[in-house]
Design an enzyme around this catalytic site. Structure first.
Site, short mmCIF file in Angstrom:
data_model
loop_
_atom_site.label_atom_id
_atom_site.label_comp_id
_atom_site.label_asym_id
_atom_site.label_seq_id
_atom_site.Cartn_x
_atom_site.Cartn_y
_atom_site.Cartn_z
N LYS A 37 2.84 -27.38 8.97
CA LYS A 37 3.23 -27.77 7.88
C LYS A 37 1.99 -28.24 6.62
CE LYS A 37 5.53 -31.31 9.13
NZ LYS A 37 5.33 -31.11 10.67
N ARG B 10 11.95 -36.68 6.46
CA ARG B 10 12.16 -36.45 7.82
C ARG B 10 13.47 -37.00 8.43
NH1 ARG B 10 6.17 -36.71 8.77
NH2 ARG B 10 5.74 -35.80 10.81
P1 ADP Z 1 1.59 -30.22 10.79
O1 ADP Z 1 1.26 -30.66 9.63
O2 ADP Z 1 2.99 -29.53 10.93
O3 ADP Z 1 1.59 -31.49 11.73
P2 ADP Z 1 -1.05 -28.99 11.06
O4 ADP Z 1 -0.99 -28.12 9.44
O5 ADP Z 1 -1.75 -30.09 10.82
O6 ADP Z 1 0.63 -29.28 11.55
O7 ADP Z 1 -1.37 -27.92 11.87
C1 ADP Z 1 -1.30 -28.13 13.53
C2 ADP Z 1 -2.51 -27.70 14.22
O8 ADP Z 1 -2.20 -26.26 14.51
C3 ADP Z 1 -3.62 -27.78 13.52
O9 ADP Z 1 -4.77 -28.13 14.30
C4 ADP Z 1 -3.80 -26.45 12.67
O10 ADP Z 1 -5.30 -26.16 12.42
C5 ADP Z 1 -3.30 -25.64 13.73
N1 ADP Z 1 -2.60 -24.43 12.83
C6 ADP Z 1 -1.88 -24.37 11.82
N2 ADP Z 1 -1.31 -23.23 11.50
C7 ADP Z 1 -1.77 -22.56 12.43
C8 ADP Z 1 -1.54 -21.15 13.03
N3 ADP Z 1 -0.52 -20.45 12.10
N4 ADP Z 1 -1.94 -20.45 14.02
C9 ADP Z 1 -2.48 -21.43 14.83
N5 ADP Z 1 -2.98 -22.65 14.51
C10 ADP Z 1 -2.48 -23.31 13.51
P1 AMP Z 2 2.32 -36.50 9.71
O1 AMP Z 2 0.76 -36.46 9.47
O2 AMP Z 2 3.18 -35.76 8.79
O3 AMP Z 2 2.52 -35.75 11.12
O4 AMP Z 2 2.96 -37.80 10.05
C1 AMP Z 2 2.13 -38.78 10.91
C2 AMP Z 2 3.23 -40.10 11.07
O5 AMP Z 2 3.21 -40.69 9.99
C3 AMP Z 2 4.64 -39.56 11.72
O6 AMP Z 2 4.70 -39.38 13.31
C4 AMP Z 2 5.52 -40.96 11.39
O7 AMP Z 2 5.16 -41.92 12.28
C5 AMP Z 2 4.87 -41.30 10.03
N1 AMP Z 2 5.46 -40.40 9.11
C6 AMP Z 2 5.01 -39.74 8.13
N2 AMP Z 2 5.78 -39.30 7.37
C7 AMP Z 2 7.13 -39.80 7.38
C8 AMP Z 2 8.37 -39.85 7.05
N3 AMP Z 2 8.68 -39.28 6.04
N4 AMP Z 2 9.05 -40.66 7.58
C9 AMP Z 2 9.05 -41.59 8.37
N5 AMP Z 2 7.71 -41.54 9.03
C10 AMP Z 2 6.71 -40.84 8.55
#
Ligand code: ADP
Ligand code: AMP
Length: 213
Positions: free
Chosen positions: A13, A88
């Protein structure tokens, strides 16, 4: 344009939200980044949020909704925004909808970045994050130019506390219980679009721009 990114933790995301923000010139708003900045700065909000984040639990809706509504009411959000990690829960989505209704506005797209659970733990253990500017990398798939150093701001990269495998399992459970129902919620509103998040980063982005353009 107002966009919501949906998907499991680690689905990509944030990675896609940053690309969207750049191309469409709208702010990228990540509630997770806001909490992490507060933790880093030692604020009261940060102390409270950390208790939940370290266990892989959601921060309570009252706290989260307030910071999000404050953020989207700022001037730079006039042309829209891309929300990453909010809503969320169904109550969070309802509060956002009510706030937008009052302004005669609505969410244009909720984009579900679909990645099966099997891929998630691998993604998260390879994620490296910059806690200063919020940039995200992956050791194998999206490595920084110099190992351990952020391309954008030169700070050190870290494995987030909540990306430890045990915490990731909790976060996935919480995702399925509390966040996945939003897919149905936004399908009913007619704004849900799903993309295959297992493709590489640029292919996923191409699918998203085809939706948004
Ligand atoms: P989220 O915001 O949904 O938690 P991230 O954007 O931080 O996820 O992505 C999670 C991990 O996967 C990061 O290390 C990112 O660099 C990697 N990643 C993101 N998109 C891809 C993709 N299409 N293929 C492989 N790895 C990816
Ligand atoms: P993220 O960086 O989006 O993976 O969020 C990291 C952590 O922050 C999550 O696992 C939650 O503990 C908290 N968090 C982020 N966004 C929310 C949300 N909209 N509602 C509740 N907790 C959140």
């Amino acid at each position: 344009m107002k966009i919501i990114m949906l998907g499991a933790p680690g689905a990509g995301k944030g990675t896609q939200a940053k690309l969207i923000a750049e191309k469409y010139r709208i702010p990228h708003i990540s509630t997770g980044d806001i909490f992490r900045a507060n933790i880093k700065n030692g604020t009261e909000l940060g102390r409270e949020a950390k208790k939940y984040m370290d266990q892989g639990l959601l921060v309570p809706d009252e706290l989260t909704v307030k910071i999000l509504l404050d953020r989207v009411s700022q001037e730079d959000c006039g042309n829209g925004y891309v929300l990453d990690g909010f809503p969320r829960t169904i109550p969070q989505a309802q509060v956002l909808e009510e706030a937008l209704n009052k302004l005669g506005e609505k969410i244009d797209y909720a984009i579900d970045v679909d990645v099966p659970d099997e891929n998630i733990v691998r993604r998260m253990s390879g994620r490296r994050a910059c806690l200063k500017c919020g940039a995200t990398y992956h050791l194998e798939h999206i490595p920084p130019k110099k190992e351990g150093v952020c391309d954008v701001c030169g700070s050190n990269l870290v494995l987030r506390d909540d990306d430890q495998p045990e915490t990731v399992k909790n976060r996935l459970k919480v995702y399925h219980e509390q966040t996945q129902p939003l897919i149905d919620f936004y399908t009913k509103k007619g704004v849900l679009r799903t993309v295959d998040g297992t493709q590489d980063m640029q292919d996923v982005f191409r699918m998203i721009t085809e939706i948004l353009d």
